[in-house]
Design a protein around this motif. Structure first.
Motif, PDB file in Angstrom:
ATOM      1  N   GLU A  30       0.826  -1.206   0.000  1.00  0.00           N
ATOM      2  CA  GLU A  30       0.000   0.000   0.000  1.00  0.00           C
ATOM      3  C   GLU A  30       0.866   1.265   0.000  1.00  0.00           C
ATOM      4  O   GLU A  30       0.410   2.334  -0.380  1.00  0.00           O
ATOM      5  N   LEU A  31       2.123   1.132   0.458  1.00  0.00           N
ATOM      6  CA  LEU A  31       3.010   2.286   0.613  1.00  0.00           C
ATOM      7  C   LEU A  31       4.137   2.346  -0.413  1.00  0.00           C
ATOM      8  O   LEU A  31       4.731   3.407  -0.612  1.00  0.00           O
ATOM      9  N   PHE A  32       4.454   1.202  -1.034  1.00  0.00           N
ATOM     10  CA  PHE A  32       5.601   1.133  -1.935  1.00  0.00           C
ATOM     11  C   PHE A  32       5.204   0.558  -3.284  1.00  0.00           C
ATOM     12  O   PHE A  32       4.270  -0.219  -3.380  1.00  0.00           O
ATOM     13  N   GLU A  33       5.962   0.945  -4.307  1.00  0.00           N
ATOM     14  CA  GLU A  33       5.811   0.358  -5.629  1.00  0.00           C
ATOM     15  C   GLU A  33       7.207   0.049  -6.157  1.00  0.00           C
ATOM     16  O   GLU A  33       8.202   0.556  -5.644  1.00  0.00           O
ATOM     17  N   VAL A  34       7.261  -0.795  -7.175  1.00  0.00           N
ATOM     18  CA  VAL A  34       8.534  -1.240  -7.729  1.00  0.00           C
ATOM     19  C   VAL A  34       8.675  -0.705  -9.146  1.00  0.00           C
ATOM     20  O   VAL A  34       7.733  -0.772  -9.940  1.00  0.00           O
ATOM     21  N   ASP A  35       9.857  -0.180  -9.467  1.00  0.00           N
ATOM     22  CA  ASP A  35      10.078   0.345 -10.817  1.00  0.00           C
ATOM     23  C   ASP A  35      10.516  -0.775 -11.768  1.00  0.00           C
ATOM     24  O   ASP A  35      10.610  -1.937 -11.374  1.00  0.00           O
ATOM     25  N   GLU A  36      10.796  -0.412 -13.005  1.00  0.00           N
ATOM     26  CA  GLU A  36      11.137  -1.404 -14.032  1.00  0.00           C
ATOM     27  C   GLU A  36      12.460  -2.117 -13.759  1.00  0.00           C
ATOM     28  O   GLU A  36      12.742  -3.153 -14.361  1.00  0.00           O
ATOM     29  N   TYR A  37      13.268  -1.602 -12.839  1.00  0.00           N
ATOM     30  CA  TYR A  37      14.541  -2.243 -12.488  1.00  0.00           C
ATOM     31  C   TYR A  37      14.436  -3.081 -11.217  1.00  0.00           C
ATOM     32  O   TYR A  37      15.410  -3.661 -10.774  1.00  0.00           O
ATOM     33  N   GLY A  38      13.257  -3.093 -10.624  1.00  0.00           N
ATOM     34  CA  GLY A  38      13.046  -3.857  -9.401  1.00  0.00           C
ATOM     35  C   GLY A  38      13.308  -3.079  -8.127  1.00  0.00           C
ATOM     36  O   GLY A  38      13.231  -3.631  -7.033  1.00  0.00           O
ATOM     37  N   ASN A  39      13.610  -1.798  -8.254  1.00  0.00           N
ATOM     38  CA  ASN A  39      13.851  -0.968  -7.073  1.00  0.00           C
ATOM     39  C   ASN A  39      12.545  -0.359  -6.573  1.00  0.00           C
ATOM     40  O   ASN A  39      11.660  -0.042  -7.355  1.00  0.00           O
ATOM     41  N   SER A  40      12.472  -0.198  -5.273  1.00  0.00           N
ATOM     42  CA  SER A  40      11.259   0.336  -4.656  1.00  0.00           C
ATOM     43  C   SER A  40      11.284   1.851  -4.591  1.00  0.00           C
ATOM     44  O   SER A  40      12.340   2.475  -4.591  1.00  0.00           O
ATOM     45  N   ARG A  41      10.093   2.413  -4.502  1.00  0.00           N
ATOM     46  CA  ARG A  41       9.921   3.837  -4.244  1.00  0.00           C
ATOM     47  C   ARG A  41       8.595   4.008  -3.512  1.00  0.00           C
ATOM     48  O   ARG A  41       7.717   3.145  -3.574  1.00  0.00           O
ATOM     49  N   ALA A  42       8.460   5.137  -2.845  1.00  0.00           N
ATOM     50  CA  ALA A  42       7.217   5.413  -2.128  1.00  0.00           C
ATOM     51  C   ALA A  42       6.114   5.713  -3.126  1.00  0.00           C
ATOM     52  O   ALA A  42       6.342   6.328  -4.162  1.00  0.00           O
ATOM     53  N   LYS A  43       4.917   5.271  -2.798  1.00  0.00           N
ATOM     54  CA  LYS A  43       3.749   5.609  -3.625  1.00  0.00           C
ATOM     55  C   LYS A  43       3.341   7.053  -3.344  1.00  0.00           C
ATOM     56  O   LYS A  43       3.423   7.525  -2.211  1.00  0.00           O
ATOM     57  N   GLY A  44       2.917   7.724  -4.387  1.00  0.00           N
ATOM     58  CA  GLY A  44       2.429   9.099  -4.241  1.00  0.00           C
ATOM     59  C   GLY A  44       3.472  10.001  -3.623  1.00  0.00           C
ATOM     60  O   GLY A  44       4.649   9.957  -3.992  1.00  0.00           O
ATOM     61  N   ASP A  45       3.065  10.791  -2.652  1.00  0.00           N
ATOM     62  CA  ASP A  45       4.003  11.706  -1.996  1.00  0.00           C
ATOM     63  C   ASP A  45       4.620  11.097  -0.742  1.00  0.00           C
ATOM     64  O   ASP A  45       5.311  11.770   0.008  1.00  0.00           O
ATOM     65  N   GLY A  46       4.352   9.810  -0.505  1.00  0.00           N
ATOM     66  CA  GLY A  46       4.955   9.113   0.631  1.00  0.00           C
ATOM     67  C   GLY A  46       4.173   9.209   1.930  1.00  0.00           C
ATOM     68  O   GLY A  46       4.601   8.674   2.950  1.00  0.00           O
ATOM     69  N   THR A  47       3.029   9.875   1.905  1.00  0.00           N
ATOM     70  CA  THR A  47       2.239  10.007   3.128  1.00  0.00           C
ATOM     71  C   THR A  47       1.754   8.643   3.608  1.00  0.00           C
ATOM     72  O   THR A  47       1.249   7.846   2.829  1.00  0.00           O
ATOM     73  N   VAL A  48       1.947   8.399   4.905  1.00  0.00           N
ATOM     74  CA  VAL A  48       1.556   7.131   5.517  1.00  0.00           C
ATOM     75  C   VAL A  48       0.255   7.347   6.296  1.00  0.00           C
ATOM     76  O   VAL A  48       0.245   8.094   7.271  1.00  0.00           O
ATOM     77  N   PRO A  49      -0.839   6.694   5.882  1.00  0.00           N
ATOM     78  CA  PRO A  49      -2.073   6.799   6.656  1.00  0.00           C
ATOM     79  C   PRO A  49      -1.868   6.222   8.062  1.00  0.00           C
ATOM     80  O   PRO A  49      -1.069   5.290   8.235  1.00  0.00           O
ATOM     81  N   PRO A  50      -2.555   6.758   9.057  1.00  0.00           N
ATOM     82  CA  PRO A  50      -2.384   6.269  10.430  1.00  0.00           C
ATOM     83  C   PRO A  50      -2.510   4.747  10.563  1.00  0.00           C
ATOM     84  O   PRO A  50      -1.752   4.126  11.317  1.00  0.00           O
ATOM     85  N   ALA A  51      -3.405   4.145   9.826  1.00  0.00           N
ATOM     86  CA  ALA A  51      -3.602   2.695   9.920  1.00  0.00           C
ATOM     87  C   ALA A  51      -2.410   1.889   9.391  1.00  0.00           C
ATOM     88  O   ALA A  51      -2.296   0.698   9.668  1.00  0.00           O
ATOM     89  N   LEU A  52      -1.514   2.536   8.631  1.00  0.00           N
ATOM     90  CA  LEU A  52      -0.369   1.830   8.045  1.00  0.00           C
ATOM     91  C   LEU A  52       0.968   2.206   8.677  1.00  0.00           C
ATOM     92  O   LEU A  52       2.024   1.783   8.216  1.00  0.00           O
ATOM     93  N   GLU A  53       0.938   2.977   9.760  1.00  0.00           N
ATOM     94  CA  GLU A  53       2.181   3.413  10.391  1.00  0.00           C
ATOM     95  C   GLU A  53       3.023   2.246  10.897  1.00  0.00           C
ATOM     96  O   GLU A  53       4.244   2.255  10.743  1.00  0.00           O
ATOM     97  N   GLU A  54       2.407   1.238  11.459  1.00  0.00           N
ATOM     98  CA  GLU A  54       3.163   0.086  11.952  1.00  0.00           C
ATOM     99  C   GLU A  54       3.824  -0.667  10.802  1.00  0.00           C
ATOM    100  O   GLU A  54       4.976  -1.100  10.905  1.00  0.00           O
ATOM    101  N   LYS A  55       3.119  -0.810   9.686  1.00  0.00           N
ATOM    102  CA  LYS A  55       3.709  -1.459   8.502  1.00  0.00           C
ATOM    103  C   LYS A  55       4.895  -0.642   7.984  1.00  0.00           C
ATOM    104  O   LYS A  55       5.899  -1.205   7.555  1.00  0.00           O
ATOM    105  N   ALA A  56       4.786   0.670   8.005  1.00  0.00           N
ATOM    106  CA  ALA A  56       5.882   1.528   7.547  1.00  0.00           C
ATOM    107  C   ALA A  56       7.113   1.333   8.426  1.00  0.00           C
ATOM    108  O   ALA A  56       8.234   1.206   7.925  1.00  0.00           O
TER     109      ALA A  56
END
Length: 72
Positions: free
Chosen positions: A28-54
């Motif tokens: 929900e927070l990360f996506e993978v580019d064409e090289y397999g590297n991760s980046r934050a989705k959108g502007d990187g904002t973490v919803p309160p319900a996902l803070e522990e996962k972050a």
């Protein structure tokens, strides 16, 4: 009313080696580019319900490429 500061996640592209542990933990927070590297989705904002996962994604990154910061 107390304004809550938002938490943001950032992936350092220079450090990321494409292990994708962050994506496996929190797609929900990360996506993978064409090289397999991760980046934050959108502007990187973490919803309160996902803070522990972050936080878990930060702890599981073998390259220490993920950072969390409080946005003011």
């Amino acid at each position: 009313m107390v304004e809550r500061k938002s938490l943001k996640v950032h992936v350092d592209a220079q450090r990321c080696q494409g292990h994708n542990r962050c994506y496996a933990i929190a797609p929900e927070l990360f996506e993978v580019d064409e090289y397999g590297n991760s980046r934050a989705k959108g502007d990187g904002t973490v919803p309160p319900a996902l803070e522990e996962k972050a936080r878990l994604a930060v702890k599981n990154c073998p390259e220490h490429a993920i950072r969390l910061k409080q946005d003011s």
